[in-house]
Design an enzyme around this catalytic site. Structure first.
Site, mmCIF file in Angstrom:
data_model
loop_
_atom_site.group_PDB
_atom_site.id
_atom_site.type_symbol
_atom_site.label_atom_id
_atom_site.label_comp_id
_atom_site.label_asym_id
_atom_site.label_seq_id
_atom_site.Cartn_x
_atom_site.Cartn_y
_atom_site.Cartn_z
ATOM 1 N N GLU A 458 37.480 31.835 44.709
ATOM 2 C CA GLU A 458 37.332 31.579 43.275
ATOM 3 C C GLU A 458 38.146 32.631 42.531
ATOM 4 O OE1 GLU A 458 36.607 31.054 39.539
ATOM 5 O OE2 GLU A 458 35.486 32.802 40.228
ATOM 6 N N HIS A 459 38.874 32.207 41.512
ATOM 7 C CA HIS A 459 39.931 33.057 40.971
ATOM 8 C C HIS A 459 39.484 34.029 39.890
ATOM 9 C CE1 HIS A 459 44.444 33.154 39.639
ATOM 10 N NE2 HIS A 459 44.033 34.296 40.124
ATOM 11 N N SER A 460 38.373 33.764 39.198
ATOM 12 C CA SER A 460 38.085 34.514 37.975
ATOM 13 C C SER A 460 37.824 35.993 38.221
ATOM 14 C CB SER A 460 36.876 33.895 37.260
ATOM 15 O OG SER A 460 35.712 33.987 38.062
#
Length: 745
Positions: A458-460
């Site tokens: 997940e990038h955040s």
């Protein structure tokens, strides 16, 4: 991984419609909250800051200073010039027998003050030194005497053994670029892709923006830069990621490739142990300038919690279990016993118990994780019911160190059909089946039935180099340190005393059954719409590009542009383009980039209810070609020539636009570049395999330009009677597909 397009739909919830002073109140409040969040992060790391905040000294240096002062005092010397006597006068009088104790306390207080002042001076000096960016402007391979002096001073003030967070207090604040320079650079960047009429219109909007709104917006950013540690990073996390209501699958996650389960989980937890002890070396840009290490803090024990209007990141200090998904069932697997971290063989035993468990999934449990791929506001509403009805199971998943998916299907490179198998492998990591990943977790370890591994991230919470660093360590540890026994098991012995993995039970209310079905349908649609293509380009690699005296990253970026537009270029123009890309890259590295500054100006304008046609035009641009290099950061862990089967193939991400491409690439040693391409099948303009062929053609076209230039140079030198060795690209047929290497991903 480019995701700024998600900020396009941002509209802050402001209720005031009064004059300018009232409208500025929410902006001042947001600046205050940004600074508060920044200071809270500093306070939450107080103990680590104490251990590393004394850097480049150490706690032992205080003891040395105190001992030196005591020795001088014993020799009837006063290094404090009378200050210790005044400190003694301020201390309580405990009687004659404690007179000596007062002297020791006075010496300790003086030593502490002097030590703190010295440490503060060192930090200020190092921060001033790290504010120098002249070294970025040096020609490749050359270094001025000024930069050499700067580098020597940095090394002196940096100490000998920096830890992961040692530089955090010494990093200079992110500078706010001049708004005039940013607008000028933006216009310069869009000039080649706009018609004369469109460019004149955009330039007029820019002039109006500079005249009417720029100074006010810039003032607020300057204020924020002095109060918070970074004027843009928290807004980027919130408005680009956490306020996005789109599915995390494809839009916010990316994947990484490799190859096995007990050893891999053990290696990941060893990395977490090193991370907690700050035994990971800080990253140095070009081997000289330290980068911020804050993103490392959220690799493990982290979950993105959905909200109706925006998400938030939940990070736990520790977690002693992983959440495991297999055939529609969820399990909680402990990672530690009373004696410490479980051995790889014990972890393998626990995973095997799950694989051997014949119990079926409960109704709707199999597809429950599809909710994490649903639009965020929908998932947030359903999660409220889930938290009430199945709080223990939900906490076991969200509170895990990370998520493990034991897939029932094989994946990875096959010699029978290498091209198609790599494409399917990439798709399985990026999207899966839509219900077999918990996309909210910071990362999911995916183990396929044939033992191949991969990550879905997940990038955040962090950028790709952070998870990439962890994955490199995991692969090297799993392959070269832990190893396997002759019968294929992890080394060591099982532990029959370990309790069985805990099966998680979900009490799913009837009202969320429909939500699960809708989420699954949407996830399958999104998954089926993604076209992934992975291919190794082995005609040449980094070594050839270096012989052309060019930046390898800029070389590939220009080739990607050529592949996208298929506009043949001459060698001189190509060199100019590479030089320009390098200049823009160095400007971004020194905090003088365009995109983040314009983004922050746009956020301020929305808080102030100031409409700017120029900023609206900037934020509405389409990201048709989103590119990213997957860096290899720990080259010393791998010998790519002796162990080519254990080199990661990097990873990829989804396109940033419905009619665009997502392209990532990794330099695998000196002779292979692996590309990961994604696009949407629903678009009539894109085709991942077609772009892959264009990338190969473009690389060969560019290489041919340099070969021709080298041949001309050699002919000219030969006419002068000089002999030079031939230095050219290995001969390949134009347009042929690159042979796929037998890499064991």
């Amino acid at each position: 991984m480019a995701e700024a397009h998600q900020a396009v739909g941002f509209r802050p919830s402001l209720t005031s419609d009064a004059g300018e002073m009232e409208l500025s109140a929410p902006m001042l409040q947001e600046i205050y909250l940004s600074g508060l969040r920044s200071w809270k992060r500093h306070l939450s790391r107080f103990w680590n800051d104490f251990l590393t905040g004394v850097f480049p000294a150490s706690p032992l240096s205080w003891l040395f200073l105190f001992s030196a002062i005591q020795l001088a005092w014993f020799l009837q010397l006063d290094p404090s010039l009378g200050l210790m006597e005044k400190i003694k006068e301020l201390l309580p009088d405990w009687g004659g027998q404690h007179h000596r104790l007062r002297g020791v306390l006075a010496a300790a207080l003086f030593a502490s003050c002097l030590w703190g002042a010295l440490i503060f001076t060192l930090h200020v000096a190092l921060r001033l030194l790290l504010s120098y960016h002249g070294w970025l402007l040096q020609p490749h391979g050359a270094m001025s005497s000024r930069t050499k002096t700067w580098l020597a001073l940095v090394r002196i003030f940096s100490g000998r053994h920096p830890m992961l967070f040692s530089y955090q207090r010494s990093l200079p604040r992110q500078p706010v670029p001049s708004v005039q320079d940013t607008v000028r650079k933006y216009l310069e960047s869009v000039r080649p892709v706009l018609s004369d009429e469109d460019f004149d219109w955009t330039a007029a909007l820019a002039r109006e923006f500079l005249r009417l709104q720029a100074s006010l917006l810039q003032w607020y950013l300057q204020l924020k830069s002095w109060w918070a540690s970074n004027y843009v990073s928290d807004w980027w996390e919130e408005f680009v990621y956490l306020r996005s209501r789109n599915s995390l699958m494809v839009n916010s996650n990316y994947y990484m490739m490799a190859a096995r389960a007990g050893n891999a989980v053990h290696a990941l937890l060893l990395y977490r142990h090193r991370l907690n002890r700050q035994e990971i070396l800080p990253t140095l840009l070009m081997g000289m300038r330290p980068l911020c290490s804050a993103q490392y803090e959220k690799i493990f024990n982290t979950t993105r919690i959905p909200g109706v209007h925006k998400d938030h990141i939940r990070h736990l200090r520790d977690s002693r279990h992983v959440a495991v998904f297999h055939r529609g069932r969820f399990f909680r697997v402990g990672t530690h016993s009373q004696s410490g971290l479980l051995s790889p063989r014990a972890l393998e035993q626990q995973f095997q118990r799950i694989l051997d468990d014949p119990s079926p999934a409960c109704p709707h449990e199999e597809h429950l994780a599809a909710l994490t791929a649903a639009p965020r506001d929908m998932w947030a509403q359903v999660r409220r019911s889930l938290k009430t009805q199945a709080q223990e199971a939900l906490e076991a998943v969200e509170g895990a160190a990370f998520f493990v998916s034991l897939d029932s299907e094989p994946a990875g490179l096959t010699r029978e059909d290498p091209a198609a198998s790599l494409d399917a492998y990439a798709h399985a990591l990026l999207a899966g089946r839509g219900h077999d990943r918990w996309f909210d977790k910071s990362f999911s370890l995916i183990v396929f039935s044939n033992g191949k591994l991969g990550l879905s991230v997940e990038h955040s919470w962090a950028d790709c180099p952070i998870s990439g660093h962890m994955w490199e360590f995991t692969l090297a540890t799993e392959c070269f340190q832990l190893g396997y026994s002759a019968d294929g098991h992890c080394k060591g012995h099982p532990d029959p005393s370990l309790p069985q993995p805990q099966r998680l039970h979900w009490d799913l209310p009837d009202k969320i059954h429909l939500s699960i079905s809708l989420a699954l349908r949407g996830a399958k649609t999104l998954s089926g719409n993604i076209d992934c293509h992975v291919f190794p380009f082995s005609h040449f690699g980094k070594s050839f590009i270096k012989r052309c005296h060019l930046s390898s990253d800029s070389f590939i970026q220009m080739a990607l542009q050529l592949a996208y537009f298929r506009d043949p270029q001459c060698l001189a123009l190509f060199r100019l383009a590479v030089d320009k890309h390098q200049a823009l890259l160095k400007a971004a590295m020194s905090g003088q980039g365009v995109d983040r500054h314009l983004f922050a100006l746009y956020i301020v304008s929305q808080f102030l209810h100031l409409q700017s046609p120029f900023l609206d035009q900037v934020r509405s641009e389409q990201w048709q070609l989103a590119t990213s290099q997957i860096p290899v950061q720990q080259i010393h862990l791998f010998d790519v020539h002796s162990y080519p089967d254990y080199v990661s193939s990097g990873g990829g991400f989804g396109p940033a636009d419905d009619h665009g491409y997502g392209v990532s690439y990794i330099f695998m040693g000196d002779d292979v570049i692996t590309f990961h391409i994604s696009s949407k099948k629903s678009s009539t303009r894109t085709d991942s395999h077609r772009l892959g062929q264009h990338i190969e053609d473009a690389l060969l076209d560019v290489a041919a330009l340099f070969q021709e230039g080298q041949r001309r140079k050699r002919r000219g030198l030969a006419e002068e009677g000089s002999e030079h060795s031939r230095d050219s690209l290995p001969c390949h047929t134009r347009g042929s597909r690159a042979p796929t290497t037998a890499t064991n991903f």
